[in-house]
Write a protein that holds these residues in place. Structure first.
Motif, PDB file in Angstrom:
ATOM      1  N   SER A 177     -43.052  34.039 121.066  1.00 44.38           N
ATOM      2  CA  SER A 177     -41.104  34.169 121.560  1.00 44.38           C
ATOM      3  C   SER A 177     -41.258  33.831 119.822  1.00 44.38           C
ATOM      4  O   SER A 177     -41.593  32.760 119.178  1.00 44.38           O
ATOM      5  N   ALA A 178     -39.963  34.616 119.621  1.00 44.71           N
ATOM      6  CA  ALA A 178     -39.095  34.439 118.191  1.00 44.71           C
ATOM      7  C   ALA A 178     -38.718  33.378 118.623  1.00 44.71           C
ATOM      8  O   ALA A 178     -37.967  33.481 120.202  1.00 44.71           O
ATOM      9  N   SER A 192     -36.986  40.571 116.730  1.00 42.42           N
ATOM     10  CA  SER A 192     -37.530  39.020 118.025  1.00 42.42           C
ATOM     11  C   SER A 192     -39.238  40.223 118.376  1.00 42.42           C
ATOM     12  O   SER A 192     -39.907  39.316 118.314  1.00 42.42           O
ATOM     13  N   TRP A 195     -41.343  39.761 115.234  1.00 44.56           N
ATOM     14  CA  TRP A 195     -41.921  38.790 115.291  1.00 44.56           C
ATOM     15  C   TRP A 195     -43.018  38.992 115.941  1.00 44.56           C
ATOM     16  O   TRP A 195     -43.678  38.409 115.681  1.00 44.56           O
ATOM     17  N   PRO A 257     -33.699  36.855 111.420  1.00 49.16           N
ATOM     18  CA  PRO A 257     -34.352  37.988 111.656  1.00 49.16           C
ATOM     19  C   PRO A 257     -34.004  38.537 110.574  1.00 49.16           C
ATOM     20  O   PRO A 257     -35.034  40.116 110.609  1.00 49.16           O
TER      21      PRO A 257
END
Length: 376
Positions: A177-178, A192, A195, A257
């Motif tokens: 998870s970001a 996200s 990522w 981001p």
């Protein structure tokens, strides 16, 4: 989160349970055999603890999009989505005998296989994003391996449905998870997901998630969470991983981001350049055309006006009751068990049998008489 016991599989008309395949935080997966056409399928059933009117509405909306998404060659094929008699939503999917996550646990993947999977899944994600859908749970265990050996992305929709219900912890896989997701600044965005895709590719290459360390006691959920939030990229450590690939993964896992690749398509294209420089045949990047993504319009999963509350119309005893009704409608039976009327053929069976018996007796009698008078 404590691992829960796998629930009993639901009775599904037209399917027979074979065995459990696995259990997660919010769903169980079973292997079923489908009656017609004859094949084995994987059935993912949501836990009854997660079912709510909001989840059911979101589940139904997700099923509408999945019907289009599963035509993508790198997205698991969905055959059916419905609600079981006990109220649990379920998906009937193609059965994939392995996952890339399981392969990575057995050891790092060859660089060619990891790059090929990254490009394929990047195309699948880009197609989903163009259709207005976020996955929200990209990780190695959700990259299944089909019976033809190709990687396909699974679990579209379920994580999103749970997020809408307000329980984001069930839809969060910490190592992939970001930072902004772990800090609860968002439940998911395109950056996200970029990522998470990069973290998944890293795992395939390294045989571990990006922020794990060798000492197992230092890899608790909280410790990994702190490292992810800090977002200090550590190279894979493989001599055959070229600098351009390390840089691509580092960019995709930037803490900010805005510094990441803007789309999954952009990351996949960079992976294709790595393939080219390594002398590998670049994997075809298959992405849905804008016309496909707009077909039928995108669906806002948070919009409860899309459909009303989803309820099942299947009764718990419907399978046995249906068989009994079919038997009774097909034949009426007397006390001795003799079928006296076949409704499917629209004629009385017993009178026909009696008539046939009389005819046999008459023929035998005539033969005796003719033999007596010397004709026979």
């Amino acid at each position: 989160m404590a691992r829960r016991a796998i629930a009993a599989p639901p009775m599904l008309p037209g399917f027979s349970v074979v065995r459990p395949l696995g259990s997660g935080g919010f769903a169980d997966v079973f292997l079923y055999e489908q009656d017609l056409p004859r094949r084995v399928v994987a059935v993912k059933v949501l836990s009854s603890d997660t079912v709510s009117p909001a989840v059911l509405r979101a589940f139904n909306a997700e099923a509408d999009i999945l019907a289009r998404l599963s035509t993508h060659p790198s997205i698991v094929t969905i055959h059916l989505a419905s609600i079981a008699a006990d109220g649990r939503p379920y998906f009937v999917m193609e059965y994939c005998p392995d996952t890339l996550g399981a392969r990575a646990r057995r050891g790092p993947l060859p660089i060619a296989e990891a790059l090929d999977a990254g490009v394929r899944i990047g195309g699948a994600l880009e197609s989903a994003h163009r259709a207005g859908l976020l996955h929200r749970d990209i990780k190695p265990s959700n990259l299944l391996v089909s019976s033809l050996g190709a990687p396909v992305l699974a679990d579209f929709g379920i994580a999103a449905a749970l997020t809408i219900s307000g329980d984001t912890s069930l839809a969060m896989s910490v190592p992939w998870s970001a930072p902004e997701v772990l800090q609860e600044q968002t439940t998911g965005t395109v950056p996200s997901e970029v990522w998470s895709l990069a973290a998944t590719i890293y795992t395939l290459l390294a045989g571990r998630s990006p922020f794990e360390v060798e000492r197992r006691e230092l890899n608790t959920r909280d410790q990994i969470t702190r490292r992810v939030i800090a977002a200090k990229y550590v190279p894979t450590g493989r001599a055959d991983v070229p600098p351009r690939l390390e840089q691509a993964l580092a960019t995709a896992m930037s803490k900010s981001p805005e510094r990441r690749y803007a789309t999954a398509h952009a990351l996949a294209e960079e992976l294709r350049w790595v393939q080219y420089e390594l002398g590998l045949p670049p994997t075809t990047l298959e992405v849905a055309a804008p016309e496909w993504a707009r077909a039928g319009g995108t669906i806002d999963l948070a919009d409860e006006r899309h459909r009303g509350e989803v309820v099942t119309v299947v009764k718990p005893d419907s399978r046995s009751a249906a068989r009994e009704r079919a038997r009774l409608e097909a034949a009426e039976v007397d006390r001795d068990g003799l079928v006296i009327r076949d409704r499917r053929r629209g004629r009385n069976v017993a009178p026909a049998l009696i008539g046939a018996g009389v005819a046999v007796v008459v023929l035998v009698g005539m033969a005796v008489v003719l033999r007596a008078i010397g004709v026979l």
